[in-house]
Design a protein around this motif. Structure first.
Motif, PDB file in Angstrom:
ATOM      1  N   GLY A  25       0.792  -1.231   0.000  1.00  0.00           N
ATOM      2  CA  GLY A  25       0.000   0.000   0.000  1.00  0.00           C
ATOM      3  C   GLY A  25       0.817   1.270   0.000  1.00  0.00           C
ATOM      4  N   ARG A  26       2.135   1.171   0.115  1.00  0.00           N
ATOM      5  CA  ARG A  26       3.012   2.347   0.150  1.00  0.00           C
ATOM      6  C   ARG A  26       3.115   2.979  -1.240  1.00  0.00           C
ATOM      7  NH1 ARG A  26       7.037   3.531   3.705  1.00  0.00           N
ATOM      8  NH2 ARG A  26       5.433   3.002   5.205  1.00  0.00           N
ATOM      9  N   LEU A  27       3.006   4.310  -1.281  1.00  0.00           N
ATOM     10  CA  LEU A  27       3.236   5.040  -2.535  1.00  0.00           C
ATOM     11  C   LEU A  27       4.733   5.192  -2.750  1.00  0.00           C
ATOM     12  CD1 LEU A  27       0.503   7.845  -2.424  1.00  0.00           C
ATOM     13  CD2 LEU A  27       0.637   5.961  -4.054  1.00  0.00           C
ATOM     14  N   VAL A  28       5.184   4.935  -3.972  1.00  0.00           N
ATOM     15  CA  VAL A  28       6.619   4.950  -4.263  1.00  0.00           C
ATOM     16  C   VAL A  28       6.896   5.687  -5.570  1.00  0.00           C
ATOM     17  CG1 VAL A  28       7.105   2.806  -3.021  1.00  0.00           C
ATOM     18  CG2 VAL A  28       6.401   2.701  -5.427  1.00  0.00           C
ATOM     19  N   GLN A  29       8.097   6.192  -5.663  1.00  0.00           N
ATOM     20  CA  GLN A  29       8.587   6.827  -6.888  1.00  0.00           C
ATOM     21  C   GLN A  29       9.527   5.861  -7.602  1.00  0.00           C
ATOM     22  OE1 GLN A  29       8.073   9.724  -8.418  1.00  0.00           O
ATOM     23  NE2 GLN A  29       6.942  10.963  -6.909  1.00  0.00           N
ATOM     24  N   TRP A  30       9.380   5.816  -8.915  1.00  0.00           N
ATOM     25  CA  TRP A  30      10.272   4.990  -9.756  1.00  0.00           C
ATOM     26  C   TRP A  30      10.842   5.863 -10.856  1.00  0.00           C
ATOM     27  CZ3 TRP A  30       8.672   1.776 -14.478  1.00  0.00           C
ATOM     28  CH2 TRP A  30       9.778   1.038 -14.951  1.00  0.00           C
ATOM     29  N   HIS A  31      12.146   5.804 -11.034  1.00  0.00           N
ATOM     30  CA  HIS A  31      12.827   6.587 -12.061  1.00  0.00           C
ATOM     31  C   HIS A  31      13.392   5.625 -13.109  1.00  0.00           C
ATOM     32  CE1 HIS A  31      12.588  10.186  -9.511  1.00  0.00           C
ATOM     33  NE2 HIS A  31      12.885   9.381  -8.505  1.00  0.00           N
ATOM     34  N   PRO A  32      12.654   5.399 -14.199  1.00  0.00           N
ATOM     35  CA  PRO A  32      13.164   4.528 -15.265  1.00  0.00           C
ATOM     36  C   PRO A  32      14.423   5.105 -15.895  1.00  0.00           C
ATOM     37  CG  PRO A  32      10.796   4.935 -15.505  1.00  0.00           C
ATOM     38  CD  PRO A  32      11.315   5.899 -14.488  1.00  0.00           C
ATOM     39  N   ASP A  33      15.024   4.312 -16.771  1.00  0.00           N
ATOM     40  CA  ASP A  33      16.280   4.733 -17.408  1.00  0.00           C
ATOM     41  C   ASP A  33      16.118   5.956 -18.291  1.00  0.00           C
ATOM     42  OD1 ASP A  33      17.517   2.645 -16.163  1.00  0.00           O
ATOM     43  OD2 ASP A  33      17.288   1.256 -17.849  1.00  0.00           O
ATOM     44  N   ASP A  34      14.895   6.226 -18.757  1.00  0.00           N
ATOM     45  CA  ASP A  34      14.704   7.369 -19.654  1.00  0.00           C
ATOM     46  C   ASP A  34      14.640   8.704 -18.905  1.00  0.00           C
ATOM     47  OD1 ASP A  34      12.301   7.206 -18.389  1.00  0.00           O
ATOM     48  OD2 ASP A  34      11.092   6.840 -20.185  1.00  0.00           O
ATOM     49  N   GLY A  35      14.789   8.679 -17.593  1.00  0.00           N
ATOM     50  CA  GLY A  35      14.828   9.912 -16.818  1.00  0.00           C
ATOM     51  C   GLY A  35      13.481  10.366 -16.300  1.00  0.00           C
ATOM     52  N   ALA A  36      12.391   9.745 -16.738  1.00  0.00           N
ATOM     53  CA  ALA A  36      11.067  10.133 -16.258  1.00  0.00           C
ATOM     54  C   ALA A  36      10.879   9.659 -14.821  1.00  0.00           C
ATOM     55  CB  ALA A  36       9.998   9.541 -17.167  1.00  0.00           C
ATOM     56  N   SER A  37       9.830  10.178 -14.182  1.00  0.00           N
ATOM     57  CA  SER A  37       9.518   9.779 -12.807  1.00  0.00           C
ATOM     58  C   SER A  37       8.062   9.342 -12.760  1.00  0.00           C
ATOM     59  CB  SER A  37       9.745  10.945 -11.842  1.00  0.00           C
ATOM     60  OG  SER A  37       9.375  10.594 -10.540  1.00  0.00           O
ATOM     61  N   LEU A  38       7.833   8.158 -12.241  1.00  0.00           N
ATOM     62  CA  LEU A  38       6.476   7.628 -12.138  1.00  0.00           C
ATOM     63  C   LEU A  38       6.142   7.363 -10.674  1.00  0.00           C
ATOM     64  CD1 LEU A  38       6.418   5.067 -15.103  1.00  0.00           C
ATOM     65  CD2 LEU A  38       5.475   7.386 -15.056  1.00  0.00           C
ATOM     66  N   LEU A  39       4.875   7.675 -10.327  1.00  0.00           N
ATOM     67  CA  LEU A  39       4.399   7.443  -8.975  1.00  0.00           C
ATOM     68  C   LEU A  39       3.383   6.308  -8.994  1.00  0.00           C
ATOM     69  CD1 LEU A  39       4.284   8.499  -5.968  1.00  0.00           C
ATOM     70  CD2 LEU A  39       2.269   9.781  -6.679  1.00  0.00           C
ATOM     71  N   GLY A  40       3.564   5.328  -8.137  1.00  0.00           N
ATOM     72  CA  GLY A  40       2.638   4.207  -8.077  1.00  0.00           C
ATOM     73  C   GLY A  40       2.491   3.697  -6.662  1.00  0.00           C
ATOM     74  N   ARG A  41       1.630   2.695  -6.492  1.00  0.00           N
ATOM     75  CA  ARG A  41       1.382   2.130  -5.178  1.00  0.00           C
ATOM     76  C   ARG A  41       1.752   0.646  -5.169  1.00  0.00           C
ATOM     77  NH1 ARG A  41      -1.451   4.244  -1.094  1.00  0.00           N
ATOM     78  NH2 ARG A  41      -2.626   5.696  -2.429  1.00  0.00           N
ATOM     79  N   VAL A  42       2.418   0.217  -4.097  1.00  0.00           N
ATOM     80  CA  VAL A  42       2.794  -1.183  -3.950  1.00  0.00           C
ATOM     81  C   VAL A  42       1.527  -2.014  -3.721  1.00  0.00           C
ATOM     82  CG1 VAL A  42       4.077  -2.854  -2.570  1.00  0.00           C
ATOM     83  CG2 VAL A  42       5.049  -0.591  -3.020  1.00  0.00           C
ATOM     84  N   VAL A  43       1.295  -3.006  -4.580  1.00  0.00           N
ATOM     85  CA  VAL A  43       0.094  -3.839  -4.474  1.00  0.00           C
ATOM     86  C   VAL A  43       0.425  -5.282  -4.104  1.00  0.00           C
ATOM     87  CG1 VAL A  43      -1.280  -2.405  -6.029  1.00  0.00           C
ATOM     88  CG2 VAL A  43       0.153  -4.235  -6.980  1.00  0.00           C
ATOM     89  N   CYS A  44       1.722  -5.629  -4.165  1.00  0.00           N
ATOM     90  CA  CYS A  44       2.112  -6.983  -3.782  1.00  0.00           C
ATOM     91  C   CYS A  44       3.596  -6.982  -3.415  1.00  0.00           C
ATOM     92  CB  CYS A  44       1.853  -7.971  -4.937  1.00  0.00           C
ATOM     93  SG  CYS A  44       2.102  -9.704  -4.471  1.00  0.00           S
ATOM     94  N   VAL A  45       3.948  -7.741  -2.386  1.00  0.00           N
ATOM     95  CA  VAL A  45       5.335  -7.807  -1.925  1.00  0.00           C
ATOM     96  C   VAL A  45       5.847  -9.233  -2.123  1.00  0.00           C
ATOM     97  CG1 VAL A  45       6.884  -7.532   0.047  1.00  0.00           C
ATOM     98  CG2 VAL A  45       4.927  -5.984  -0.223  1.00  0.00           C
ATOM     99  N   GLY A  46       7.022  -9.345  -2.773  1.00  0.00           N
ATOM    100  CA  GLY A  46       7.609 -10.661  -2.998  1.00  0.00           C
ATOM    101  C   GLY A  46       8.075 -11.291  -1.703  1.00  0.00           C
ATOM    102  N   ALA A  47       8.037 -12.603  -1.666  1.00  0.00           N
ATOM    103  CA  ALA A  47       8.386 -13.308  -0.435  1.00  0.00           C
ATOM    104  C   ALA A  47       9.882 -13.332  -0.166  1.00  0.00           C
ATOM    105  CB  ALA A  47       7.839 -14.735  -0.484  1.00  0.00           C
ATOM    106  N   GLU A  48      10.701 -13.499  -1.195  1.00  0.00           N
ATOM    107  CA  GLU A  48      12.130 -13.722  -0.961  1.00  0.00           C
ATOM    108  C   GLU A  48      13.068 -12.869  -1.810  1.00  0.00           C
ATOM    109  OE1 GLU A  48      12.756 -17.845  -1.578  1.00  0.00           O
ATOM    110  OE2 GLU A  48      11.584 -18.483   0.170  1.00  0.00           O
ATOM    111  N   ASN A  49      12.657 -12.464  -2.986  1.00  0.00           N
ATOM    112  CA  ASN A  49      13.608 -11.864  -3.928  1.00  0.00           C
ATOM    113  C   ASN A  49      13.694 -10.345  -3.869  1.00  0.00           C
ATOM    114  OD1 ASN A  49      11.135 -11.278  -4.913  1.00  0.00           O
ATOM    115  ND2 ASN A  49      11.449 -12.155  -6.965  1.00  0.00           N
TER     116      ASN A  49
END
Length: 378
Positions: A143-167
């Motif tokens: 449920g945490r809101l996060v920022q992601w900066h892809p390689d193209d320099g843009a910035s995207l805001l999204g929400r965590v909807v699932c958490v991986g168990a181990e990786n």
């Protein structure tokens, strides 16, 4: 009548001009001596002052009062009055009052010391917990809101909807992308400002298709990375949290503030330099327009009460004086995480702004880690 005597006397090499007269008590009346008697009494008095141990035992400016007996004459009270005593004598402060003042000062200092110790303890507790809190703040919870900066320099805001168990990967939903994207945690950064903006009751700017306008967040939307907005132009629409910016406070009621008058609660849906438009929450009532002057007069007289509290604000319950953090506001209903009681819900009219201190700053950080509770109008 009483006649004063100005008499010069000699004491060693010094000469002091005295001005005094002598009186005696006859029955219940004080009478003056004759000039000859006054002169004799004054000489005797000055001689006594010059003797060893004589004048030294008398305080300065003390009146001389004694019982006088001569031959078979009955005892008679005589008194020396000095002209020096005619000037106003400064009152000696009461020792009791002075001690009381010192006691009040001591109590004040003790209270200040207690406050300083409490603040120091709270600061120390915050410092000790800060590393842990920082770790928790940066942990990518569900449920945490996060920022992601892809390689193209843009910035995207999204929400965590699932958490991986181990990786150490999480799935993030972006408003611009149809499907959730699995990304490594190290590529993401928690966005706490966006979290506050996305809560119901937050006043924001919305970057629409062609313009930027004022808006207020009404609730969550179906999409995890979007919210439902009410814009100043009157539209209710879903908007990407990515397109929101915080709106700073300004003097006077602003779009998104809630007000209460004799007819109940409503919200400012439009505001400019000319007038304010208020939409009552009771849908059976029509909207009301007021000029800025009319609104100022209504606020001054108390006919209108305004609340500009936004999510994340430090608040106190007016009746119980409990303090906490406002989590969300829907119309005139509020949700507050009080110290010791989270997810309280009630009327926004029960709350007032509270000054921020180290304890509330610490509590605000903890509240960001608490699960969000759905707020509904009761």
């Amino acid at each position: 009548w009483i006649k004063p005597l100005c008499h010069q006397h000699s004491m060693g090499a010094s000469h002091t001009e005295l001005a005094a007269f002598w009186i005696f008590k006859e029955a219940d009346e004080w009478l003056g001596f004759s000039p000859t008697m006054t002169h004799a009494l004054e000489e005797a008095y000055q001689t006594w002052l010059s003797e060893e141990g004589g004048g030294a035992i008398l305080p300065e400016n003390m009146q001389y009062l004694a019982e006088f007996v001569k031959d078979d004459h009955p005892a008679q009270r005589i008194c020396r009055l000095s002209r020096e005593l005619q000037a106003p004598v400064k009152a000696v402060p009461s020792v009791h009052l002075e001690l009381k003042k010192f006691e009040e000062q001591v109590r004040t200092l003790e209270a200040q010391l207690a406050d300083a110790r409490q603040a120091t303890a709270a600061t120390a507790a915050t410092s000790e917990l800060q590393p842990l809190l920082e770790t928790l703040r940066e942990t990518l919870w569900l449920g945490r809101l996060v920022q992601w900066h892809p390689d193209d320099g843009a910035s995207l805001l999204g929400r965590v909807v699932c958490v991986g168990a181990e990786n150490h990967h999480v799935a993030v939903a972006f408003a611009e992308v149809e499907e959730a994207v699995w990304l490594p945690e190290e590529a993401l950064q928690a966005d706490h400002e966006a979290e506050l903006m996305s809560r119901a009751g937050s006043k924001v700017y919305w970057q629409g298709d062609q313009t930027v306008e004022k808006a207020v967040v009404l609730s969550d939307a179906d999409h995890p990375a979007m919210v439902l907005l009410r814009t100043e132009s009157g539209y209710t629409t879903n908007a990407a949290i990515q397109d929101l910016a915080p709106r700073s406070e300004r003097p006077g009621p602003d779009m998104g503030d809630v007000l209460r008058d004799q007819n109940g609660w409503g919200m400012v849906v439009q505001s400019d330099h000319l007038c304010i438009c208020i939409q009552p929450f009771d849908r059976s009532q029509a909207s009301v327009q007021m000029s800025l002057k009319e609104m100022e007069e209504a606020l001054t007289t108390g006919e209108v009460e305004v609340s500009a509290l936004q999510p994340g604000a430090c608040v106190k319950h007016i009746a119980s004086q409990q303090v906490g953090i406002l989590q969300a506001r829907h119309e005139d209903a509020a949700s507050v995480d009080f110290l010791g009681k989270v997810a309280w819900q009630g009327s926004i009219g029960c709350l007032a702004a509270a000054p921020e201190d180290s304890t509330l700053r610490l509590w605000a950080q903890i509240c960001q880690l608490l699960p969000r509770h759905r707020l509904t109008k009761k």
